[in-house]
Motif scaffolding. Structure first.
Motif, PDB file in Angstrom:
ATOM      1  N   HIS A   1      35.165  50.545  37.767  1.00 53.73           N
ATOM      2  CA  HIS A   1      34.659  49.693  38.645  1.00 53.73           C
ATOM      3  C   HIS A   1      35.762  48.783  38.549  1.00 53.73           C
ATOM      4  O   HIS A   1      36.183  48.494  37.275  1.00 53.73           O
ATOM      5  N   TRP A   2      35.611  48.289  39.648  1.00 56.48           N
ATOM      6  CA  TRP A   2      36.911  46.709  39.314  1.00 56.48           C
ATOM      7  C   TRP A   2      36.577  45.925  40.162  1.00 56.48           C
ATOM      8  O   TRP A   2      35.983  46.079  41.393  1.00 56.48           O
ATOM      9  N   GLY A   3      37.034  44.331  39.521  1.00 55.32           N
ATOM     10  CA  GLY A   3      36.990  43.235  40.733  1.00 55.32           C
ATOM     11  C   GLY A   3      37.624  41.948  40.433  1.00 55.32           C
ATOM     12  O   GLY A   3      38.883  42.421  39.328  1.00 55.32           O
ATOM     13  N   GLU A   4      37.614  42.097  40.875  1.00 59.19           N
ATOM     14  CA  GLU A   4      39.066  40.447  40.829  1.00 59.19           C
ATOM     15  C   GLU A   4      39.100  39.115  41.381  1.00 59.19           C
ATOM     16  O   GLU A   4      37.896  39.112  42.463  1.00 59.19           O
ATOM     17  N   ASN A   5      39.226  37.962  40.198  1.00 60.32           N
ATOM     18  CA  ASN A   5      38.887  36.858  41.091  1.00 60.32           C
ATOM     19  C   ASN A   5      40.357  35.764  40.657  1.00 60.32           C
ATOM     20  O   ASN A   5      41.371  35.897  39.774  1.00 60.32           O
ATOM     21  N   VAL A   6      40.738  35.214  42.553  1.00 54.59           N
ATOM     22  CA  VAL A   6      42.423  34.342  42.023  1.00 54.59           C
ATOM     23  C   VAL A   6      41.976  33.369  42.513  1.00 54.59           C
ATOM     24  O   VAL A   6      40.783  32.922  43.341  1.00 54.59           O
ATOM     25  N   ALA A   7      42.385  32.206  42.776  1.00 54.35           N
ATOM     26  CA  ALA A   7      42.489  30.658  42.326  1.00 54.35           C
ATOM     27  C   ALA A   7      43.358  30.484  42.550  1.00 54.35           C
ATOM     28  O   ALA A   7      45.076  30.816  41.716  1.00 54.35           O
TER      29      ALA A   7
ATOM     30  N   TRP B   1      46.215  31.235  39.094  1.00 55.39           N
ATOM     31  CA  TRP B   1      44.998  31.970  38.474  1.00 55.39           C
ATOM     32  C   TRP B   1      44.410  33.207  38.702  1.00 55.39           C
ATOM     33  O   TRP B   1      43.599  34.179  39.910  1.00 55.39           O
ATOM     34  N   VAL B   2      44.564  34.979  37.859  1.00 58.65           N
ATOM     35  CA  VAL B   2      44.015  35.758  37.672  1.00 58.65           C
ATOM     36  C   VAL B   2      43.238  36.815  36.787  1.00 58.65           C
ATOM     37  O   VAL B   2      43.618  36.570  35.851  1.00 58.65           O
ATOM     38  N   PHE B   3      41.757  36.418  37.329  1.00 57.87           N
ATOM     39  CA  PHE B   3      40.843  36.992  36.705  1.00 57.87           C
ATOM     40  C   PHE B   3      40.739  38.875  37.262  1.00 57.87           C
ATOM     41  O   PHE B   3      39.937  39.528  38.383  1.00 57.87           O
ATOM     42  N   ASP B   4      40.835  39.410  36.102  1.00 59.34           N
ATOM     43  CA  ASP B   4      41.271  41.224  36.401  1.00 59.34           C
ATOM     44  C   ASP B   4      39.322  41.713  35.644  1.00 59.34           C
ATOM     45  O   ASP B   4      40.364  41.736  34.497  1.00 59.34           O
TER      46      ASP B   4
ATOM     47  N   GLY C   1      40.914  41.046  32.040  1.00 59.88           N
ATOM     48  CA  GLY C   1      42.187  40.994  32.009  1.00 59.88           C
ATOM     49  C   GLY C   1      42.471  38.987  32.586  1.00 59.88           C
ATOM     50  O   GLY C   1      42.132  38.711  33.681  1.00 59.88           O
ATOM     51  N   ILE C   2      43.363  38.346  32.064  1.00 57.46           N
ATOM     52  CA  ILE C   2      43.473  36.500  32.211  1.00 57.46           C
ATOM     53  C   ILE C   2      44.375  36.401  32.204  1.00 57.46           C
ATOM     54  O   ILE C   2      45.900  36.788  31.526  1.00 57.46           O
TER      55      ILE C   2
ATOM     56  N   ALA D   1      47.695  43.189  34.321  1.00 54.67           N
ATOM     57  CA  ALA D   1      47.757  44.014  36.399  1.00 54.67           C
ATOM     58  C   ALA D   1      47.158  42.463  37.153  1.00 54.67           C
ATOM     59  O   ALA D   1      48.131  41.856  37.476  1.00 54.67           O
ATOM     60  N   ALA D   2      46.841  41.244  36.173  1.00 54.57           N
ATOM     61  CA  ALA D   2      46.032  40.090  36.112  1.00 54.57           C
ATOM     62  C   ALA D   2      47.704  39.472  36.180  1.00 54.57           C
ATOM     63  O   ALA D   2      48.216  38.549  37.100  1.00 54.57           O
TER      64      ALA D   2
END
Length: 178
Positions: free
Chosen positions: A124-130, A170-173, A162-163, A87-88
């Protein structure tokens, strides 16, 4: 050099965003009422890049963190999961292809939809994108210095990650299975 690094970190924060969500899982069956979700370990399938990034994330999670005044207690280490990673990777590729930093896919999808497409059923889920950091260490540091990203990365609600990095995206899921 310190000024250049400071500018780099600030620009990473300005061009990044974070989001954490959860859903109400389906009512459990009687048998599953007392069962915890199985948190599988797929670490033998990680690339060296993913292993390096995960080690940095887990080092961060192992300590108390000040996320913009919100003090986060140490959290359990995360495990890497190939479906979260898929997914990431797909979202990082989509952002790269469309030259945009966002949590919304070019098809209008949100993270929950992308996780379902990747066969990751999450409670639960979350995402960091940069956009912008070059190395895993720079990315984790930029997320650490941004209150929203810090909170997502430090959240005890997450058990797996997931990285992905495509170009400068960048995506950290993050997730916890149902």
């Amino acid at each position: 050099m310190k000024q250049l690094f400071g500018f780099f970190c600030i620009s990473c924060i300005l061009f990044s965003c974070a989001k954490e969500e959860n859903i109400e899982p389906a009512p459990p069956s009687f048998e599953s009422f007392f069962e915890e979700p199985v948190i599988e370990d797929f670490s033998d399938q990680m690339s060296d890049f993913e292993a390096e990034t995960l080690a940095l994330i887990n080092k961060f999670r192992a300590q108390e963190n000040d996320c913009g005044g919100d003090i986060k207690a140490p959290a359990e280490p995360l495990l890497w999961h190939p479906d979260l990673d898929a997914a990431a990777e797909a979202h990082a590729q989509d952002m790269f292809d469309n030259d945009v930093l966002t949590h919304e896919g070019s098809d209008g999808s949100d993270l929950a939809t992308r996780l379902n497409r990747a066969n990751y059923l999450a409670s639960h889920w979350g995402e960091n994108v940069a956009f912008g950091p070059i190395t895993p260490a720079q990315t984790v540091e930029a997320f650490k210095n941004s209150p929203g990203h810090c909170s997502v990365m430090a959240s005890p609600n997450f058990k797996q990650v997931g990285i992905a990095k495509v170009g400068d995206y960048w995506v950290f899921d993050f997730g916890t299975p149902r």
